[in-house]
Design a protein around this motif. Structure first.
Motif, PDB file in Angstrom:
ATOM      1  N   LYS A   3       0.848  -1.184   0.000  1.00 52.54           N
ATOM      2  CA  LYS A   3       0.000   0.000   0.000  1.00 52.54           C
ATOM      3  C   LYS A   3       0.884   1.235   0.000  1.00 52.54           C
ATOM      4  N   TYR A   4       0.489   2.216  -0.816  1.00 52.43           N
ATOM      5  CA  TYR A   4       1.210   3.479  -0.923  1.00 52.43           C
ATOM      6  C   TYR A   4       0.253   4.624  -0.632  1.00 52.43           C
ATOM      7  N   VAL A  15      -2.639  14.931   4.496  1.00 45.51           N
ATOM      8  CA  VAL A  15      -2.412  13.489   4.635  1.00 45.51           C
ATOM      9  C   VAL A  15      -3.390  12.697   3.773  1.00 45.51           C
ATOM     10  N   ASP A  16      -2.905  11.618   3.198  1.00 45.88           N
ATOM     11  CA  ASP A  16      -3.742  10.662   2.466  1.00 45.88           C
ATOM     12  C   ASP A  16      -4.054   9.526   3.433  1.00 45.88           C
ATOM     13  N   GLU A  21      -3.425   0.268  -3.029  1.00 48.62           N
ATOM     14  CA  GLU A  21      -2.600  -0.939  -3.164  1.00 48.62           C
ATOM     15  C   GLU A  21      -2.134  -1.005  -4.605  1.00 48.62           C
ATOM     16  N   LEU A  22      -0.811  -1.035  -4.783  1.00 45.85           N
ATOM     17  CA  LEU A  22      -0.208  -1.078  -6.112  1.00 45.85           C
ATOM     18  C   LEU A  22       0.862  -2.156  -6.146  1.00 45.85           C
ATOM     19  N   GLN A  23       1.221  -2.571  -7.338  1.00 44.59           N
ATOM     20  CA  GLN A  23       2.186  -3.651  -7.520  1.00 44.59           C
ATOM     21  C   GLN A  23       3.576  -3.331  -6.962  1.00 44.59           C
ATOM     22  N   ASN A  24       4.045  -2.083  -7.218  1.00 46.74           N
ATOM     23  CA  ASN A  24       5.425  -1.758  -6.851  1.00 46.74           C
ATOM     24  C   ASN A  24       5.633  -0.247  -6.812  1.00 46.74           C
ATOM     25  N   GLU A  25       6.858   0.165  -6.507  1.00 46.93           N
ATOM     26  CA  GLU A  25       7.188   1.581  -6.404  1.00 46.93           C
ATOM     27  C   GLU A  25       7.037   2.305  -7.735  1.00 46.93           C
ATOM     28  N   ASP A  53       5.551   4.757   1.544  1.00 49.45           N
ATOM     29  CA  ASP A  53       5.218   3.337   1.647  1.00 49.45           C
ATOM     30  C   ASP A  53       4.364   3.106   2.890  1.00 49.45           C
ATOM     31  N   GLY A  54       3.988   1.869   3.131  1.00 50.04           N
ATOM     32  CA  GLY A  54       3.128   1.521   4.256  1.00 50.04           C
ATOM     33  C   GLY A  54       3.722   1.830   5.620  1.00 50.04           C
TER      34      GLY A  54
END
Length: 71
Positions: A3-4, A15-16, A21-25, A53-54
């Motif tokens: 999760k990003y 703030v978000d 949820e994404l595959q990668n950076e 990142d999470g």
């Protein structure tokens, strides 16, 4: 999937609380680019979109650039 989060920064940090949820950076960086373009089109004065990142670690900063008017 990791999760990003994508806080918007304009001197203060919006703030978000939800994130994505994404595959990668790399996908997270592309998402930040899309968010930055949208924010620029709205005329908001944000300076950049941060990718966290999470764990809350900043992994990327995407500048918000003024866009040309749409004609």
């Amino acid at each position: 999937m990791p999760k990003y989060y994508f806080p918007i920064v304009d001197g203060t940090k919006l703030v978000d609380p939800v994130g994505l949820e994404l595959q990668n950076e790399e996908q997270a960086k592309r998402q930040a680019e899309l968010i930055a373009k949208y924010v620029a089109l709205t005329g908001a004065k944000a300076r950049h979109i941060v990718v966290e990142d999470g764990e809350g670690t900043e992994i990327h900063k995407e500048p918000v650039k003024p866009e040309s008017p749409i004609r």
